[in-house]
Scaffold this motif. Structure first.
Motif, PDB file in Angstrom:
ATOM      1  N   SER A 233      -4.266  -8.001   7.569  1.00 49.23           N
ATOM      2  CA  SER A 233      -3.208  -8.020   6.558  1.00 49.23           C
ATOM      3  C   SER A 233      -3.783  -8.200   5.161  1.00 49.23           C
ATOM      4  O   SER A 233      -3.275  -7.623   4.186  1.00 49.23           O
ATOM      5  CB  SER A 233      -2.185  -9.117   6.860  1.00 49.23           C
ATOM      6  OG  SER A 233      -2.792 -10.386   6.853  1.00 49.23           O
TER       7      SER A 233
ATOM      8  N   ARG B 272       3.061  -6.280   2.667  1.00 50.98           N
ATOM      9  CA  ARG B 272       2.530  -6.143   1.319  1.00 50.98           C
ATOM     10  C   ARG B 272       3.380  -6.893   0.287  1.00 50.98           C
ATOM     11  O   ARG B 272       2.936  -7.092  -0.856  1.00 50.98           O
ATOM     12  CB  ARG B 272       2.401  -4.667   0.958  1.00 50.98           C
ATOM     13  CG  ARG B 272       1.220  -4.000   1.674  1.00 50.98           C
ATOM     14  CD  ARG B 272       1.252  -2.483   1.540  1.00 50.98           C
ATOM     15  NE  ARG B 272       1.091  -2.028   0.166  1.00 50.98           N
ATOM     16  CZ  ARG B 272      -0.072  -1.896  -0.456  1.00 50.98           C
ATOM     17  NH1 ARG B 272      -1.203  -2.204   0.172  1.00 50.98           N
ATOM     18  NH2 ARG B 272      -0.118  -1.461  -1.707  1.00 50.98           N
TER      19      ARG B 272
ATOM     20  N   LEU C  69       4.815  -2.572   7.033  1.00 53.71           N
ATOM     21  CA  LEU C  69       3.712  -2.686   6.080  1.00 53.71           C
ATOM     22  C   LEU C  69       4.231  -3.108   4.706  1.00 53.71           C
ATOM     23  O   LEU C  69       3.583  -3.890   4.004  1.00 53.71           O
ATOM     24  CB  LEU C  69       2.952  -1.365   5.979  1.00 53.71           C
ATOM     25  CG  LEU C  69       2.218  -0.919   7.249  1.00 53.71           C
ATOM     26  CD1 LEU C  69       1.619   0.479   7.052  1.00 53.71           C
ATOM     27  CD2 LEU C  69       1.136  -1.914   7.639  1.00 53.71           C
TER      28      LEU C  69
ATOM     29  N   PHE D 101      -2.056   3.667  -1.246  1.00 53.46           N
ATOM     30  CA  PHE D 101      -1.219   3.356  -0.081  1.00 53.46           C
ATOM     31  C   PHE D 101      -0.111   4.389   0.077  1.00 53.46           C
ATOM     32  O   PHE D 101       0.122   4.915   1.174  1.00 53.46           O
ATOM     33  CB  PHE D 101      -0.629   1.948  -0.230  1.00 53.46           C
ATOM     34  CG  PHE D 101       0.328   1.562   0.864  1.00 53.46           C
ATOM     35  CD1 PHE D 101      -0.139   1.165   2.104  1.00 53.46           C
ATOM     36  CD2 PHE D 101       1.705   1.603   0.661  1.00 53.46           C
ATOM     37  CE1 PHE D 101       0.741   0.817   3.128  1.00 53.46           C
ATOM     38  CE2 PHE D 101       2.590   1.257   1.667  1.00 53.46           C
ATOM     39  CZ  PHE D 101       2.101   0.865   2.902  1.00 53.46           C
TER      40      PHE D 101
ATOM     41  N   LEU E 263      -6.168   4.971   9.808  1.00 53.18           N
ATOM     42  CA  LEU E 263      -5.351   3.779   9.571  1.00 53.18           C
ATOM     43  C   LEU E 263      -4.201   3.690  10.565  1.00 53.18           C
ATOM     44  O   LEU E 263      -3.848   2.602  11.040  1.00 53.18           O
ATOM     45  CB  LEU E 263      -4.791   3.787   8.155  1.00 53.18           C
ATOM     46  CG  LEU E 263      -5.568   3.013   7.080  1.00 53.18           C
ATOM     47  CD1 LEU E 263      -4.802   3.042   5.759  1.00 53.18           C
ATOM     48  CD2 LEU E 263      -5.818   1.570   7.499  1.00 53.18           C
TER      49      LEU E 263
ATOM     50  N   MET F 242      -5.165  -4.795   4.145  1.00 56.26           N
ATOM     51  CA  MET F 242      -4.060  -3.855   3.947  1.00 56.26           C
ATOM     52  C   MET F 242      -3.397  -4.106   2.594  1.00 56.26           C
ATOM     53  O   MET F 242      -3.025  -3.162   1.886  1.00 56.26           O
ATOM     54  CB  MET F 242      -3.022  -3.998   5.060  1.00 56.26           C
ATOM     55  CG  MET F 242      -3.402  -3.365   6.385  1.00 56.26           C
ATOM     56  SD  MET F 242      -3.606  -1.560   6.327  1.00 56.26           S
ATOM     57  CE  MET F 242      -1.995  -1.032   5.797  1.00 56.26           C
TER      58      MET F 242
ATOM     59  N   ILE G 179      -3.491   0.544  13.156  1.00 51.37           N
ATOM     60  CA  ILE G 179      -2.234  -0.213  13.281  1.00 51.37           C
ATOM     61  C   ILE G 179      -1.749  -0.208  14.727  1.00 51.37           C
ATOM     62  O   ILE G 179      -1.254  -1.222  15.235  1.00 51.37           O
ATOM     63  CB  ILE G 179      -1.172   0.371  12.327  1.00 51.37           C
ATOM     64  CG1 ILE G 179      -1.578   0.112  10.881  1.00 51.37           C
ATOM     65  CG2 ILE G 179       0.198  -0.238  12.608  1.00 51.37           C
ATOM     66  CD1 ILE G 179      -0.784   0.904   9.865  1.00 51.37           C
TER      67      ILE G 179
ATOM     68  N   LEU H 218     -10.986  -0.911   5.570  1.00 48.20           N
ATOM     69  CA  LEU H 218      -9.630  -0.364   5.613  1.00 48.20           C
ATOM     70  C   LEU H 218      -9.302   0.510   4.405  1.00 48.20           C
ATOM     71  O   LEU H 218      -8.662   1.557   4.537  1.00 48.20           O
ATOM     72  CB  LEU H 218      -8.593  -1.491   5.737  1.00 48.20           C
ATOM     73  CG  LEU H 218      -8.469  -2.179   7.101  1.00 48.20           C
ATOM     74  CD1 LEU H 218      -7.288  -3.139   7.089  1.00 48.20           C
ATOM     75  CD2 LEU H 218      -8.304  -1.168   8.222  1.00 48.20           C
TER      76      LEU H 218
END
Length: 587
Positions: free
Chosen positions: A107, A139, A135, A118, A51, A110, A55, A43
């Motif tokens: 997750s 996060r 997201l 990011f 990406l 990510m 998702i 990822l």
């Protein structure tokens, strides 16, 4: 109460034996393995476009899993004592848990993408930009993330951990019977008697509840101790700072905002619940109130049974009076089998609105007994349902609204219905409606914050060691006496009443969301009454946003800010104003 509507599950599956269930499970199992093969360990190296595609594939699987578990869960809640339904739900839970083990890495990886990278990726792709709010919430758990192996273990063992204790609680509660004057009643029917006009019958029902709760207290204490310890262990491993922290993170709300709400409500106890219940004692001709008098109807109350059609029309008229679109969104719940209303053996107590998945529709569960409170509950749950329908356009991952805002449309729907009922009422009719609304607001604000304090104290105490039933009872009574006020006496056995509250078991610290929602809606409604320009359009836009925006951003168009400590006083002053009006009627 004849001919109350029941659910039609055809939007999900044709039945438990529908071959599409097996087909969906097979697709899920294969797609999850393909997904893992395509992305695990990669990822952080993917392009923004790749990406975004990742998702979207993840969301597609979430939708199918949500469809299966919604169908299994809703059928189970219709009759939790049906062994076949319970087995089906458990089997589906096992299969989904096994399949989704292949998705745990998503997750975790990510969250391991560096913040700078990011932000760069999000800026490069519209799909990623759209998913950024969800997201960001994912996060937020980055500092508390465990190793891949531990996260996978926690995921896999959940079906024999917290989920198993939840199921034991649900099945025990659904199977309880209470002897009231020789008649065997369910929990829901017995709790309903606490608002019976006959004081002796209310007292009898209270003692029936106490007898059964005492009998099952060791089991309920064991469930509560185990779940609190389970949470403490996981929180400790994750290094979460408080027992409440995971709930605040999930709700995307700052701890200081919740504490400001809690402190404002506790400070207002004397001005709200203490003052109102002293007034109610006077109306009932009592020097002191017993716990079975808390929800007693006033002598002037209309205690007739309200038929289903009247309840339906009352709510739809109230919704339509605000905006015809609101009634149009609510109408299919009545005509297409989206509501399950009757009280039935084995049916879960209470009420809820389940959004299921965005390509189906929400389902509303009630236990309708024809009381005025049931009409308000219908208005409340339909508010959820309308909110869920509007937010569905955000897609599976962005439609889910954090709990702090999830109660907005439901409480607003109650307020619309109350204001509609109040139109043209004078004298005792107006007084009865005002009192009923104040009681609902106290139950939503004061009682739920007392529940929140109970949970805070319970989880803090459990960290020091095992809690006996007497320990938990004592914690419960400490918050009850503080919140209800000096006019109350507490019968021996009332200390066990914590044991039937499902939120403590299913969703620790959920309860402050009710008070959050009520305070928010009171402030919102004040803006509406002040004639704010384009209020309806702003309101619909807020509901349609689902979980795509933070509460600060959603409230900004209304000139409101929940992070301002004074915000909560505005909401509480609405309740205080209604009590002022009731006191003025005494003169």
């Amino acid at each position: 109460m004849a001919d109350l509507p029941e659910w039609d599950f055809s939007a999900l599956y044709a039945g438990q034996d529908d071959p599409k269930i097996a087909s969906d499970l097979n697709w899920l199992a294969e797609e999850a393995k393909r997904f893992r093969a395509d992305y695990e360990g990669q990822l952080s190296d993917k392009t923004a476009i790749a990406l975004g595609t990742c998702i979207q594939r993840y969301e597609g699987m979430q939708s199918v899993m949500g469809r299966i578990m919604s169908f299994a869960g809703l059928r189970y809640y219709q009759n939790t004592t049906d062994a076949n339904r319970a087995k089906f739900m458990s089997d589906m839970q096992d299969k989904i848990t096994t399949i989704s083990s292949d998705l745990v890495f998503f997750s975790l990886e990510m969250n391991r993408i560096e913040d700078e990278r990011f932000d760069l990726l999000v800026s490069q792709d519209e799909t990623l930009t759209r998913y950024k709010p969800v997201l960001d919430r994912m996060r937020a758990m980055k500092p508390y993330q465990l190793s891949d192996e531990l996260e996978t273990f926690l995921h896999d063992q959940s079906v024999v951990g917290a989920a198993a204790w939840n199921r034991l609680f649900d099945e025990t509660m659904a199977g309880l019977e209470f002897d009231v004057e020789g008649e065997k009643l369910s929990l829901e029917a017995t709790l309903n008697l606490l608002s019976d006009p006959d004081r002796a019958r209310r007292e009898t029902a209270t003692h029936a509840l106490i007898a059964v709760f005492w009998h099952h207290l060791p089991l309920f204490s064991r469930i509560t101790n185990t779940l609190a310890k389970d949470k403490e262990v996981e929180d400790r491993w994750r290094k979460l700072p408080t027992p409440q922290a995971s709930r605040h993170l999930a709700n995307h709300v700052e701890p200081e905002v919740v504490e400001a709400l809690r402190d404002a409500v506790v400070a207002a106890y004397p001005r709200l619940s203490h003052r109102y219940y002293a007034l109610k004692a006077k109306w009932l001709g009592l020097e002191t109130m017993q716990v079975w008098d808390r929800n007693a109807p006033l002598p002037i109350s209309d205690d007739r049974t309200i038929g289903w059609e009247e309840a339906k029309q009352t709510v739809l008229d109230a919704y339509s009076g605000f905006d015809p679109r609101l009634a149009e969104l609510a109408e299919p719940f009545f005509t297409k089998g989206w509501i399950d209303a009757p009280v039935k053996p084995g049916k879960a107590p209470g009420a809820f609105a389940h959004p299921t998945v965005v390509d189906a529709h929400p389902f509303v569960m009630l236990n309708y007994l024809g009381k005025q409170r049931d009409v308000m509950t219908l208005a409340h749950e339909l508010g959820h349902g309308v909110h869920q329908r509007l937010a569905a356009k955000q897609g599976e991952m962005l439609s889910s609204t954090p709990l702090t805002l999830a109660e907005t449309a439901s409480v607003f729907g109650e307020m619309l219905t109350f204001r509609k009922l109040l139109e043209g009422k004078e004298g005792t009719a107006r007084k009865a409606l005002l009192a009923s609304k104040v009681e609902d607001m106290i139950n939503t604000v004061v009682r739920q914050i007392a529940f929140y304090d109970f949970e805070c104290k319970l989880h803090a105490a459990r960290r020091e060691g095992e809690l006996t039933p007497d320990d938990i009872n004592a914690i419960w009574m400490s918050v009850q006496a503080e919140s209800l006020g000096p006019v109350f006496e507490f019968v021996d056995g009332y200390e066990t009443f914590w044991s039937y509250v499902p939120h403590f078991i299913h969703s620790p610290f959920y309860v402050y969301a009710y008070a959050f929602g009520d305070g928010l809606v009171n402030a919102l409604y004040a803006v509406y009454e002040d004639g704010d320009e384009n209020f309806q359009e702003k309101y619909f836009a807020m509901l349609e946003a689902g979980g795509s925006k933070h509460h600060k951003e959603l409230l900004e168009p209304f000139g409101l800010d929940a992070s301002d400590p004074k915000f909560w006083d505005k909401g509480l002053s609405v309740i205080e104003g209604l009590i002022d009006e009731l006191e003025a009627m005494e003169d």
